[in-house]
Motif scaffolding. Structure first.
Motif, PDB file in Angstrom:
ATOM      1  N   ARG A  29       0.760   5.576   0.064  1.00  0.00           N
ATOM      2  CA  ARG A  29      -0.034   6.788   0.211  1.00  0.00           C
ATOM      3  C   ARG A  29       0.896   7.982   0.395  1.00  0.00           C
ATOM      4  O   ARG A  29       1.742   7.982   1.291  1.00  0.00           O
ATOM      5  N   LYS A  38      -3.717   0.772  -3.111  1.00  0.00           N
ATOM      6  CA  LYS A  38      -3.980  -0.315  -2.173  1.00  0.00           C
ATOM      7  C   LYS A  38      -3.660  -1.644  -2.847  1.00  0.00           C
ATOM      8  O   LYS A  38      -4.065  -1.875  -3.989  1.00  0.00           O
ATOM      9  N   ASP A  43      -2.738   7.112  -3.722  1.00  0.00           N
ATOM     10  CA  ASP A  43      -3.377   6.290  -2.693  1.00  0.00           C
ATOM     11  C   ASP A  43      -3.633   4.919  -3.309  1.00  0.00           C
ATOM     12  O   ASP A  43      -4.728   4.622  -3.782  1.00  0.00           O
ATOM     13  N   ASP A  47       0.868  -1.175   0.000  1.00  0.00           N
ATOM     14  CA  ASP A  47       0.000   0.000   0.000  1.00  0.00           C
ATOM     15  C   ASP A  47       0.903   1.224   0.000  1.00  0.00           C
ATOM     16  O   ASP A  47       1.919   1.253   0.701  1.00  0.00           O
TER      17      ASP A  47
END
Length: 179
Positions: A71, A121, A119, A69
């Protein structure tokens, strides 16, 4: 008194001198800016397999699989002197045979007009995570770091490391399942 060729040469040389001074002013206006930002990267899945590497030899080497992930907000890095950003995620680790190993796992180019808020995932790596031996299994200190190069209109090409990294470990046993 002066010929047309001499006058054209003077105008051309003067124009180039003015453009060089303006380019230097463009460079100096952004060279001292802080291009670091916070990065949040975490691993989701981590596997290691021992497979033959047919590209170099028939030896069995470790191949790591991971998804992560990511971000971060990179919008403040763009100013009038930034054309694009070249982002890359690296893994750094040490083994018995090498004190420092660095592997690029993922990269992305962000243009000025694109959205610079990342962002992601559960994203897979873009490149293989090969080790030149058996140094990934049970390796307890692998660090993921996001870095970027700023491609400017004029000036230096800085290499910037994001603030924040993520350390993880590979499992002690090889995975036998297909990925």
């Amino acid at each position: 008194m002066h010929s047309v060729l001499q006058r054209a040469n003077f105008i051309f040389a003067y124009t180039l001198s003015v453009l060089a001074v303006l380019t230097f002013c463009c460079f100096i206006s952004t060279v001292f800016l802080n291009y670091t930002t916070d990065v949040d990267v975490k691993t989701v899945k981590v596997y290691v397999k021992n497979v033959p590497d047919y590209s170099a030899s028939r030896e069995r080497n470790d191949l790591g699989y991971l998804s992560f992930d990511l971000r971060t907000d990179l919008t403040h890095l763009f100013n009038w002197n930034v054309k694009q950003l070249f982002l890359y995620l690296t893994a750094e680790y040490s083994t018995q045979s090498n004190a420092l190993n660095q592997v690029v796992l993922w990269d992305k180019i962000i243009l000025r007009k694109e959205n610079a808020v990342l962002d992601f995932k559960n994203i897979n790596t873009k490149y293989y995570f090969w080790d030149d031996g058996n140094g990934l299994r049970n390796n307890k200190n692998i660090t993921l770091t996001l870095s970027w190069n700023i491609i400017p209109n004029a000036g230096l090409l800085p290499n910037v490391f994001g603030t924040g990294s993520h350390s993880f470990k590979f499992p002690a046993e090889y995975t036998t399942a297909r990925m």
